[in-house]
Design an enzyme around this catalytic site. Structure first.
Site, mmCIF file in Angstrom:
data_model
loop_
_atom_site.group_PDB
_atom_site.id
_atom_site.type_symbol
_atom_site.label_atom_id
_atom_site.label_comp_id
_atom_site.label_asym_id
_atom_site.label_seq_id
_atom_site.Cartn_x
_atom_site.Cartn_y
_atom_site.Cartn_z
ATOM 1 N N GLY A 11 1.070 -1.193 -0.112
ATOM 2 C CA GLY A 11 -0.051 -0.135 -0.002
ATOM 3 C C GLY A 11 0.829 1.220 0.027
ATOM 4 O O GLY A 11 1.817 1.485 0.646
ATOM 5 N N ARG A 72 0.888 -5.327 -5.311
ATOM 6 C CA ARG A 72 1.070 -6.459 -4.409
ATOM 7 C C ARG A 72 1.557 -7.695 -5.453
ATOM 8 O O ARG A 72 0.623 -7.819 -6.282
ATOM 9 C CB ARG A 72 -0.116 -6.746 -3.423
ATOM 10 C CG ARG A 72 -0.489 -5.535 -2.544
ATOM 11 C CD ARG A 72 -1.543 -5.678 -1.512
ATOM 12 N NE ARG A 72 -1.856 -4.724 -1.036
ATOM 13 C CZ ARG A 72 -1.721 -3.767 -0.200
ATOM 14 N NH1 ARG A 72 -0.670 -4.186 0.543
ATOM 15 N NH2 ARG A 72 -2.583 -3.013 0.401
ATOM 16 N N ASP A 103 5.142 -4.446 6.018
ATOM 17 C CA ASP A 103 5.361 -5.730 6.477
ATOM 18 C C ASP A 103 5.584 -6.710 5.316
ATOM 19 O O ASP A 103 6.522 -7.779 5.250
ATOM 20 C CB ASP A 103 4.786 -6.463 7.641
ATOM 21 C CG ASP A 103 3.260 -6.330 7.554
ATOM 22 O OD1 ASP A 103 2.718 -5.928 6.384
ATOM 23 O OD2 ASP A 103 2.613 -6.826 8.265
ATOM 24 N N THR A 125 4.350 2.949 5.632
ATOM 25 C CA THR A 125 3.042 2.305 5.484
ATOM 26 C C THR A 125 2.267 3.338 6.582
ATOM 27 O O THR A 125 2.779 3.523 7.780
ATOM 28 C CB THR A 125 3.044 0.856 6.160
ATOM 29 O OG1 THR A 125 1.353 0.741 6.591
ATOM 30 C CG2 THR A 125 3.903 0.417 7.377
ATOM 31 N N ASP A 127 0.176 2.201 8.417
ATOM 32 C CA ASP A 127 -0.493 1.755 9.666
ATOM 33 C C ASP A 127 0.424 1.925 10.876
ATOM 34 O O ASP A 127 -0.160 1.554 11.703
ATOM 35 C CB ASP A 127 -0.426 0.272 9.304
ATOM 36 C CG ASP A 127 -1.693 -0.041 8.346
ATOM 37 O OD1 ASP A 127 -2.445 0.859 8.043
ATOM 38 O OD2 ASP A 127 -1.882 -1.236 7.732
ATOM 39 N N ASP A 129 2.819 -0.125 11.811
ATOM 40 C CA ASP A 129 2.848 -1.561 12.407
ATOM 41 C C ASP A 129 3.934 -2.187 12.474
ATOM 42 O O ASP A 129 4.038 -3.718 12.483
ATOM 43 C CB ASP A 129 1.628 -2.078 12.127
ATOM 44 C CG ASP A 129 1.676 -2.349 10.463
ATOM 45 O OD1 ASP A 129 2.465 -1.772 9.727
ATOM 46 O OD2 ASP A 129 0.948 -3.214 10.109
ATOM 47 N N ARG A 171 -5.952 -2.821 9.623
ATOM 48 C CA ARG A 171 -6.741 -4.258 9.863
ATOM 49 C C ARG A 171 -6.056 -4.848 10.846
ATOM 50 O O ARG A 171 -6.944 -5.484 11.750
ATOM 51 C CB ARG A 171 -6.029 -5.080 8.535
ATOM 52 C CG ARG A 171 -6.984 -5.003 7.387
ATOM 53 C CD ARG A 171 -6.825 -5.968 6.340
ATOM 54 N NE ARG A 171 -7.176 -5.665 4.996
ATOM 55 C CZ ARG A 171 -6.307 -5.518 3.973
ATOM 56 N NH1 ARG A 171 -5.171 -5.897 3.936
ATOM 57 N NH2 ARG A 171 -6.619 -5.051 2.825
ATOM 58 N N LYS A 214 -24.865 15.642 23.827
ATOM 59 C CA LYS A 214 -25.963 15.109 22.857
ATOM 60 C C LYS A 214 -25.132 14.470 21.498
ATOM 61 O O LYS A 214 -25.865 14.119 20.791
ATOM 62 C CB LYS A 214 -26.812 16.242 22.541
ATOM 63 C CG LYS A 214 -27.750 16.683 23.398
ATOM 64 C CD LYS A 214 -28.988 15.714 23.747
ATOM 65 C CE LYS A 214 -29.667 16.149 25.294
ATOM 66 N NZ LYS A 214 -29.788 17.332 25.992
HETATM 67 O O1 F6P Z 1 -1.042 0.205 3.601
HETATM 68 C C1 F6P Z 1 -2.080 -0.440 4.497
HETATM 69 C C2 F6P Z 1 -3.205 -0.287 4.200
HETATM 70 O O2 F6P Z 1 -3.722 1.005 4.051
HETATM 71 C C3 F6P Z 1 -4.123 -0.790 5.568
HETATM 72 O O3 F6P Z 1 -4.447 0.194 6.436
HETATM 73 C C4 F6P Z 1 -5.390 -1.373 4.741
HETATM 74 O O4 F6P Z 1 -6.087 -2.315 5.528
HETATM 75 C C5 F6P Z 1 -4.941 -1.843 3.387
HETATM 76 O O5 F6P Z 1 -3.774 -1.069 3.264
HETATM 77 C C6 F6P Z 1 -5.818 -1.531 2.235
HETATM 78 O O6 F6P Z 1 -5.327 -2.191 1.241
HETATM 79 P P1 F6P Z 1 -5.869 -2.034 -0.210
HETATM 80 O O7 F6P Z 1 -5.062 -0.885 -0.967
HETATM 81 O O8 F6P Z 1 -5.546 -3.278 -0.859
HETATM 82 O O9 F6P Z 1 -7.295 -1.790 -0.105
#
Ligand code: F6P
Length: 319
Positions: A11, A72, A103, A125, A127, A129, A171, A214
């Site tokens: 991504g 990918r 990753d 990324t 994320d 992570d 995710r 509220k």
């Molecule tokens: O790059 C990480 C990410 O943005 C995640 O946060 C997300 O779940 C995933 O990639 C979405 O991937 P795609 O581009 O395949 O929809």
């Protein structure tokens, strides 16, 4: 080392271009030729490899996305795909590779390193992570995008006295949810690292409502489940008008923040230095504002520690 390659994979994240620029310029500064590989590992398999010049990376430091494109790639997971990649690297005289990504990309990098090809990983990324670095390139920008969105949602939530569920990316990792929830004063943050209890979520909402509050914001990471379903459950349980916003891929785009540009510049340049020093199978990171590195293989088996203190703080401040 006379010639190296660079690719972006997985991504995309804001700051990838700044990292590519740093790799290209740092290599040229040291008299090393540099090739760009398009479409991540798929470009290695399919020989999409081109020489780059200083000018090729002009005017990109502030741009989101990646000028080398990304993908990918399933083919690279096969022995045939990897052998074709090695043959193409050799054909171009490339002696080392910088892999910029998350990753999944590091898993690919590790496969190449296992075949004794010098490779270094730069964590990029949204994320945040990757074990071994406090921050990944793109996280800060994504976080700011989310915060701007939630600020706007809060305006309309207040005006209409509604409850809002905001679904953010992540995710398996809840950093975007945790940081944005804390920065935006969300009433509830739901993320993959912490089990949540629906009754407690509802109880919190009711408590706030009784106090005269509220409107509420609930931030949920996509990995936990659908924001739409969560909103339906809440609406049924508390009869509060509830709306959902799924922020989606907007979180991955945009001009990188100053923080991400600086981080990308430091990590990209650091990657070239590692290759020059004869290192391979290593990933870079930043810890306590210092550039560090460690074995990619170690990073792949480690679990990135979840910041429980920050989660606890978010709970305490949103009583
Ligand atoms: O790059 C990480 C990410 O943005 C995640 O946060 C997300 O779940 C995933 O990639 C979405 O991937 P795609 O581009 O395949 O929809």
């Amino acid at each position: 080392m006379k010639k190296i390659g660079v690719l972006t994979s997985g991504g995309d994240s804001p700051g990838m271009n700044a990292a590519i620029r740093a790799v290209v310029r740092k290599a040229i500064y040291h008299g090393i030729e540099i090739c760009g590989v398009k479409y991540g590992f798929s470009g290695l398999v399919n020989n999409e490899i081109h020489q780059m010049t200083i000018g090729d990376v002009g005017d990109i430091i502030h741009r989101g996305g990646t000028m080398l494109y990304t993908a990918r790639c399933e083919e690279f997971k096969t022995a045939d795909g990897r052998n074709a990649s090695l043959a193409h690297l050799e054909q171009h005289g490339i002696e080392g590779l910088v892999v910029i990504g998350g990753d999944g990309s590091f898993r690919g990098a590790e496969r190449l390193a296992a075949l004794h090809f010098p490779v270094v990983g730069v964590p990029s990324t949204i994320d945040n992570d990757i074990p071994g670095t406090d921050y990944t390139i793109g996280f800060d920008t994504a976080l700011n995008t989310v915060i701007q969105a939630i600020d706007k949602i809060r305006d309309t939530a207040t005006s209409h006295e509604r409850t809002y569920v905001v679904e953010v990316m992540g995710r398996k990792a809840g950093d975007i949810a945790l940081w944005s929830g804390l920065a935006d004063g969300a009433e509830t943050i739901i993320l993959p690292e912490e089990p949540y209890n629906m009754e407690e979520v509802i109880e919190r909402l009711q408590r706030g409502y009784k106090r005269g509050k509220k409107h509420s914001i609930i931030v949920v990471a996509e990995g936990v489940g659908s924001g739409v379903e969560l909103a339906q459950t809440i609406e049924k349980a508390v009869q509060l008008e509830t709306r959902v916003t799924v922020l989606g891929h907007i979180q991955r785009g945009g001009s990188p923040s100053a923080f991400d540009r600086v981080l990308a510049s430091r990590l990209g340049a650091g990657a070239v230095e590692l290759l020059i020093n004869g290192e391979s199978g290593k990933m870079l990171g930043v810890q306590h504002n210092t550039i560090v590195h460690k074995a990619i293989a170690d990073g792949l088996i480690e679990q990135r520690p979840f910041n429980k203190d920050m989660y606890q703080l978010s709970q305490e401040l949103s009583i």
